[in-house]
Design an enzyme around this catalytic site. Structure first.
Site, PDB file in Angstrom:
ATOM      1  N   GLU A  53      -9.708  35.055 -15.344  1.00 47.35           N
ATOM      2  CA  GLU A  53     -10.624  34.386 -16.256  1.00 47.35           C
ATOM      3  C   GLU A  53     -11.825  35.303 -16.469  1.00 47.35           C
ATOM      4  O   GLU A  53     -12.457  35.733 -15.501  1.00 47.35           O
ATOM      5  CB  GLU A  53     -11.119  33.071 -15.661  1.00 47.35           C
ATOM      6  CG  GLU A  53     -10.034  32.136 -15.177  1.00 47.35           C
ATOM      7  CD  GLU A  53     -10.573  31.038 -14.279  1.00 47.35           C
ATOM      8  OE1 GLU A  53      -9.750  30.237 -13.806  1.00 47.35           O
ATOM      9  OE2 GLU A  53     -11.798  30.990 -14.037  1.00 47.35           O
ATOM     10  N   ASP A  64     -22.096  27.320 -12.390  1.00 50.68           N
ATOM     11  CA  ASP A  64     -22.082  28.549 -11.596  1.00 50.68           C
ATOM     12  C   ASP A  64     -23.166  28.568 -10.527  1.00 50.68           C
ATOM     13  O   ASP A  64     -24.311  28.186 -10.770  1.00 50.68           O
ATOM     14  CB  ASP A  64     -22.267  29.766 -12.504  1.00 50.68           C
ATOM     15  CG  ASP A  64     -21.169  29.865 -13.555  1.00 50.68           C
ATOM     16  OD1 ASP A  64     -20.015  29.591 -13.185  1.00 50.68           O
ATOM     17  OD2 ASP A  64     -21.476  30.189 -14.701  1.00 50.68           O
TER      18      ASP A  64
END
EC number: 4.2.1.20
Length: 272
Positions: A53, A64
């Site tokens: 990815e 994140d």
């Protein structure tokens, strides 16, 4: 060139036939530089990742953790653009033949143009897109464009997702389902979240799509643990750390990434 959703599906199916989980790596584009990122993604695949990815760096990520945020900041300060993300996907796929996806929040895709983004990603040989913040109810326009261009649409499910919600998400998705094994942001953990196995079982009850688990795996032992119950093991933060620890020595960073991929690839093969 059409998108590579078929390649993604066949790669995950091949891993299953080998009685193992697939290894899925993650790295943001433009980190440490655009060219360095292309080489790093290629090294991940050469080292043992089945699928990669490529992240589209975002200034305000909701998923994140701090390590990936650091890499995103480096990429953004370096001037990374969407065209660089698509280039990274395309060059890594061309160099390795492996399926490469883009992982991005929705806003950049919407700003770029949904049809344009799908067409450009497919033309580069991308396998699909992971869209962690796109509600399935609002995904029709994207899914139509993705389907037209041969791209998978991967949705994220979490331990907080109710069974009815899981069914709605998995019915709309394609390629695989991204199961977030821990609540909160991404990052390595001392031990993989206990909720992961239950989430995988509940997700599988709603779909025949492979279920890949991310958010927490950083070493071969953890990869082996998750491989006992998941179709794929997703690793991102640990790869970013290898590049960050190498500083300006890109060759050392690439060697670290390649070695980590090899260790993790051995881990996902330790079943039973």
């Amino acid at each position: 060139m059409a998108g590579n959703v078929g390649l993604l599906s066949s790669t995950l199916a091949a891993a299953k036939e080998e009685n193992r989980a697939a290894l899925v790596g993650y790295l943001p584009a433009g980190f440490p530089t655009v060219d360095g990122g292309v080489r790093a993604v290629t090294a991940m695949i050469e080292g043992g990742c089945d699928v990669v990815e490529v992240g589209l760096p975002h200034s305000d990520p909701v998923l994140d953790g701090p390590v990936i945020q650091t890499a995103d900041d480096i990429a953004l300060r370096g001037g990374v653009k969407i065209k660089d993300v698509i280039r990274t996907v395309g060059e890594a796929h061309a160099a390795t033949g492996a399926p490469v996806l883009c992982m991005t929040y929705w806003n950049p895709v919407d700003a770029y143009g949904v049809e344009r983004f799908a067409a450009d990603l497919a033309a580069a040989g991308g396998a699909g897109c992971i869209l962690p913040d796109l509600p399935v109810e609002e995904s029709g326009v994207w899914r139509a464009a993705a389907g037209q261009h041969g791209l998978a649409t991967v949705f994220v499910v979490a331990p907080s997702s109710r069974d009815e919600r899981l069914a709605k998400i998995t019915e709309a998705g394609s390629g695989f389902v991204y199961a977030a094994s821990l609540m909160g942001v991404t990052g390595t953990r001392e031990s993989v979240g206990r909720e992961a196995q239950g989430l995988v079982a509940r997700t599988r009850a709603t779909t025949d799509l492979p279920v890949c688990v991310g958010l927490g795996v950083s070493n071969a032992e953890q990869a082996a643990e998750v491989a006992q119950f998941a179709d794929g093991v997703i690793v991102g933060t640990a790869f970013v750390k290898r590049l960050l620890e190498a500083g300006d020595d890109l060759e050392a960073g690439l060697a670290g990434v390649r070695a980590l991929a090899g260790d993790l690839a051995a881990g996902v093969r330790k079943r039973g």
